[in-house]
Write an enzyme that holds these catalytic residues in place. Structure first.
Site, short mmCIF file in Angstrom:
data_model
loop_
_atom_site.label_atom_id
_atom_site.label_comp_id
_atom_site.label_asym_id
_atom_site.label_seq_id
_atom_site.Cartn_x
_atom_site.Cartn_y
_atom_site.Cartn_z
N ASP A 10 -14.69 -7.55 -8.82
CA ASP A 10 -15.05 -7.76 -7.32
C ASP A 10 -16.14 -8.42 -7.25
OD1 ASP A 10 -14.39 -6.24 -4.51
OD2 ASP A 10 -16.67 -6.51 -4.67
N ASP A 28 -0.29 -0.06 -4.65
CA ASP A 28 -1.65 0.17 -4.53
C ASP A 28 -1.96 1.54 -3.80
OD1 ASP A 28 -4.39 0.32 -4.40
OD2 ASP A 28 -4.85 -1.52 -3.26
N GLU A 38 -11.77 -2.74 -8.28
CA GLU A 38 -12.48 -3.02 -6.94
C GLU A 38 -13.72 -2.03 -6.80
OE1 GLU A 38 -10.51 -1.89 -3.11
OE2 GLU A 38 -9.05 -2.53 -4.25
N LYS A 58 0.78 -1.03 0.24
CA LYS A 58 0.21 -0.11 -0.01
C LYS A 58 0.87 1.21 0.06
CE LYS A 58 -3.81 -2.22 0.22
NZ LYS A 58 -5.21 -1.87 -0.69
N HIS A 69 -9.95 -8.52 -7.00
CA HIS A 69 -9.81 -7.94 -5.76
C HIS A 69 -10.45 -8.94 -5.04
CE1 HIS A 69 -11.77 -5.43 -2.59
NE2 HIS A 69 -10.42 -5.25 -2.52
N GLU A 90 -1.91 0.24 -8.78
CA GLU A 90 -3.37 -0.05 -8.65
C GLU A 90 -4.19 1.15 -8.00
OE1 GLU A 90 -6.12 -3.21 -5.82
OE2 GLU A 90 -4.19 -3.73 -6.49
#
Length: 453
Positions: free
Chosen positions: A342, A264, A319, A236, A369, A290
């Site tokens: 998703d 992401d 997602e 992240k 996701h 992402e």
């Protein structure tokens, strides 16, 4: 005469098998206090409590269907209200009535002349639709005595296509084209199914590098993951550039030069900022960035994709892509190099089938996701179906895995050597333990009562 009698008997047997009248729908607000340990934390969602609007369908035959939609805590009660508003469209119908015209039933839920104003096919009302439809698919798979992925794999192409609403996407994918893609993928299908049963579907882990984790925890989790056979890791990013550089350097040093790294940002940046920020992280060779910007900004994603292509960095998103129409435009605009479906953001299996087929037509890999409670359990079925019956390709394909809360499900996901092993139990794998539901129901469950003291 004999032929007609045979057909009649076949249809009668089908009706007898499928006559499960839905007599009740219940929905509960189930929340887990994951924010206490920063599980799931990212640049935009700093204190998520993994939660679900949890749906149960009761039938007059005694068979039950279970479904859910994923949320982050606050607001789950709004999704619950939306599910309750949809209940009148479901209760009283027989399973046979639904699945014999699944496209029509999907439209019934998404196109109510008054409630569609709340979407249409987006936001809270679509999350609620997903929860209800997930429960219907679970009920159908249980009726057939098959895990959902196997129910899908065993369907004839025409039956699969009949579950999809092609409205608004025929300029990219017609019913005839979808049928042709599925028919062509029949070749080698059994071999791929046998392969999945033996090897499983490749996965990547997000559990090592949530944004709120301290460095020592990050290092320990990476060490443990490497020992368990993980070779694909997601980090992240997006809160602070210097911190991102430091954390990405740690991860890259931990996992070595040959393993795969993804980053992401969870929608943190404007377009120009995304290009600049990711360019400064290029030295760590991420496969993708992402959700670099707003999930609704298709042209923004296209600009980012074009700018980062010379660096060898792709764009992944989906997602929070609201529906098949937006996915259509992402694909048309070459705005993403990895499609992330998703199980709860889109309208359940029905709409995900449309996206899988469009992605295949555009030759864009699907990497679902699964960062949330129940999402791993759900999406494993879809990605198995995609490989066996649609894409027939594993290049640049992997499914997200998050190692949280699986113990609360009756049929938890099974990971072996960093691969999803195909579920064997009938259904869609999203039935929770009743003891879990009671303890974590908000606000009256003991977990939440004790927290308030």
């Amino acid at each position: 005469m004999i032929k007609l009698l045979t057909v009649f008997c076949h249809r009668k047997n089908f009706r007898d098998k499928m006559l499960h009248k839905i007599i009740n729908l219940t929905v509960r607000d189930v929340r887990f206090p994951t924010s206490l340990d920063q599980h799931g934390s990212d640049a935009m969602h700093t204190d998520p409590d993994y939660s679900a609007a949890y749906v149960v369908l009761d039938t007059d035959s005694g068979l039950t269907g279970f479904g859910l939609t994923f949320t982050l805590g606050k607001g789950t009660e709004i999704v619950v209200c939306a599910v309750e508003a949809l209940a009148r469209l479901v209760v009283g119908k027989c399973l046979q009535e639904i699945v014999s015209d699944f496209r029509g039933f999907y439209r019934l839920l998404t196109s109510d002349s008054q409630m569609r104003w709340l979407g249409p096919e987006k936001g809270v009302i679509h999350l609620a639709t997903a929860a209800v439809l997930n429960a219907v698919w679970d009920l159908w798979a249980r009726t057939e005595g098959k895990p959902l992925w196997k129910l899908l794999v065993d369907m004839e192409p025409k039956q699969l296509v009949s579950c999809i609403d092609f409205r608004y996407i025929t300029d990219v994918l017609t019913e005839e084209e979808a049928l042709d893609l599925l028919v062509k993928a029949q070749e080698g299908k059994q071999h791929r199914e046998d392969q999945m049963q033996k090897e499983g579907y490749p996965a990547y882990t997000t559990s090592c590098a949530w944004l709120g984790y301290p460095d020592e925890q990050l290092k320990q989790l990476c060490t443990d993951a490497l020992k368990s056979g993980w070779t694909r890791f997601k980090v992240k990013v997006g809160a602070d550039l210097e911190d991102d550089v430091r954390r990405c350097r740690i991860i890259r040093q931990m996992i070595g030069p040959d393993n795969t790294l993804m980053i992401d940002a969870n929608q943190r940046w404007d377009v120009a900022e995304a290009i600049s920020w990711v360019s400064k992280l290029a030295e760590f060779r991420p496969l993708w960035i992402e959700e670099p910007t707003s999930p609704d900004d298709i042209l923004g994603h296209a600009a980012i994709s074009k700018a980062l292509a010379p660096l060898g960095i792709g764009v992944a998103t989906g997602e929070q892509c609201q529906n098949r129409v937006m996915f259509k435009q992402f694909l048309q605009a070459s705005a993403l190099q990895f499609v992330q479906i998703d199980s709860c953001r889109l309208g359940s299996v029905n709409e995900n089938l449309a996206v899988l087929l469009m992605a295949h037509k555009f030759n864009v890999p699907v990497c679902p996701h699964a960062g949330g409670v129940g999402l791993c359990e759900l999406v494993q079925h879809l990605i198995l179906f995609d490989y066996i019956c649609v894409s027939a390709d594993l290049r640049n394909r992997m499914c997200e895995y998050v190692d949280h809360l699986h113990e609360h499900f009756t049929c938890p996901v099974v990971i072996q050597d960093a691969h999803y092993m195909p579920p064997k139990d009938p259904g869609y794998s999203c039935e929770m333990l009743e003891s879990t539901v009671q303890r974590h129901q908000y606000p009256e469950g003991n977990v939440w009562k004790n927290m308030k003291k």
